[in-house]
Design a protein around this motif. Sequence first.
Motif, short mmCIF file in Angstrom:
data_model
loop_
_atom_site.label_atom_id
_atom_site.label_comp_id
_atom_site.label_asym_id
_atom_site.label_seq_id
_atom_site.Cartn_x
_atom_site.Cartn_y
_atom_site.Cartn_z
N ALA A 136 8.60 -6.07 4.17
CA ALA A 136 8.61 -6.30 2.72
C ALA A 136 9.80 -5.61 2.05
O ALA A 136 10.31 -6.09 1.03
N LEU A 137 10.26 -4.51 2.62
CA LEU A 137 11.39 -3.78 2.04
C LEU A 137 12.67 -4.60 2.06
O LEU A 137 13.59 -4.35 1.29
N PRO A 141 9.72 -6.69 -2.28
CA PRO A 141 8.75 -5.71 -1.77
C PRO A 141 7.37 -5.79 -2.41
O PRO A 141 6.36 -5.83 -1.69
N ILE A 142 7.30 -5.81 -3.73
CA ILE A 142 5.99 -5.77 -4.41
C ILE A 142 5.16 -7.00 -4.05
O ILE A 142 3.98 -6.91 -3.71
N HIS A 143 5.81 -8.16 -4.09
CA HIS A 143 5.11 -9.41 -3.79
C HIS A 143 4.73 -9.49 -2.31
O HIS A 143 3.60 -9.82 -1.96
N PHE A 187 7.15 3.06 -3.13
CA PHE A 187 6.94 2.01 -4.13
C PHE A 187 6.95 2.59 -5.54
O PHE A 187 7.47 1.98 -6.46
N ALA A 188 6.38 3.79 -5.70
CA ALA A 188 6.36 4.43 -7.02
C ALA A 188 7.77 4.84 -7.44
O ALA A 188 8.19 4.61 -8.58
N ASP A 189 8.53 5.44 -6.52
CA ASP A 189 9.85 5.98 -6.85
C ASP A 189 10.92 4.90 -6.96
O ASP A 189 11.65 4.84 -7.94
N VAL A 190 10.99 4.02 -5.97
CA VAL A 190 12.08 3.05 -5.90
C VAL A 190 11.80 1.79 -6.71
O VAL A 190 12.67 1.28 -7.41
N PHE A 191 10.53 1.30 -6.61
CA PHE A 191 10.22 0.01 -7.25
C PHE A 191 9.36 0.16 -8.50
O PHE A 191 8.96 -0.84 -9.11
N LYS A 192 9.06 1.42 -8.88
CA LYS A 192 8.25 1.71 -10.08
C LYS A 192 6.94 0.93 -10.07
O LYS A 192 6.52 0.35 -11.07
N HIS A 193 6.31 0.90 -8.89
CA HIS A 193 5.09 0.12 -8.72
C HIS A 193 3.99 1.00 -8.14
O HIS A 193 4.22 1.74 -7.17
N ASP A 194 2.79 0.89 -8.72
CA ASP A 194 1.62 1.63 -8.23
C ASP A 194 0.85 0.73 -7.27
O ASP A 194 0.28 -0.29 -7.69
N ARG A 232 17.49 4.77 5.32
CA ARG A 232 17.22 3.98 6.52
C ARG A 232 16.95 2.50 6.23
O ARG A 232 17.34 1.63 6.98
N PHE A 233 16.23 2.23 5.14
CA PHE A 233 15.77 0.87 4.90
C PHE A 233 16.37 0.19 3.68
O PHE A 233 16.33 -1.04 3.58
N LEU A 234 16.89 0.98 2.74
CA LEU A 234 17.33 0.38 1.49
C LEU A 234 18.83 0.49 1.27
O LEU A 234 19.34 0.11 0.22
#
Length: 237
Positions: A136-137, A141-143, A187-194, A232-234
């Motif tokens: 997903a990264l 990612p969120i979807h 997800f919280a830090d990079v994508f601002k998603h809970d 590593r991933f982003l």
Amino acid sequence: MATAGVQEVRVPPLTSTSEPPSLFDGTTRLYISYICPYAQRVWITRNYKGLQDKIKLVPIDLQNRPAWYKEKVYPENKVPSLEHNGKVLGESLDLVKYIDDNFEGPSLVPSDPAKKEFGEELISHVDTFTKELYSALKGDPIHQAGPAFDYLENALGKFGDGPFFLGQFSWVDIAYVPFVERFQLVFADVFKHDITEGRPKLATWIEEVNKISAYTQTRADPKEIVDLFKKRFLAQQ
């Protein structure tokens, strides 16, 4: 087991210049990396069963690992590995089961046949779960990660006698929590998603796992996790 315990002092990891311990001297040793989610599973198991005095923790620096580790301890040159009774065993989920079967302390596999069967099903899915999250990264990612977290939400609704997958804390929780810990932070830090949004059972599970000192003592530094993921991933994004 859920009460706060004395925080174990984290000794510096062994590096390429470190001398080996007195190998195969009868000491049971668990070789880990503080940042590795697979090693964390076995570390949690050791702590939860109260084996801090029986199983010595030996952290390795994976970026600068000692040559003797591959040559004399574990030819796979990975963590975790367990030195016990003159042999060395590997693979995190195998080690969780091995420690549960061969050492004292509260059992991590329930005796109830239905729970045992569902536990095996969840364990057989854990690699798929982690692959879905890492994949997903690379996309949306969120979807793309949604179904993986929905799977956990649904699984947590199977038994009504506790906040954990099989009611009580078990090897299933241990198998999943290091990865949920990391992806919740990223997800919280990079994508601002809970990741718990719309998933109340997952939210409760995370809250309850964080009351278990056997787990919280193994948590990695959140900033280190996020920085590692970014690197590593982003990096390509």
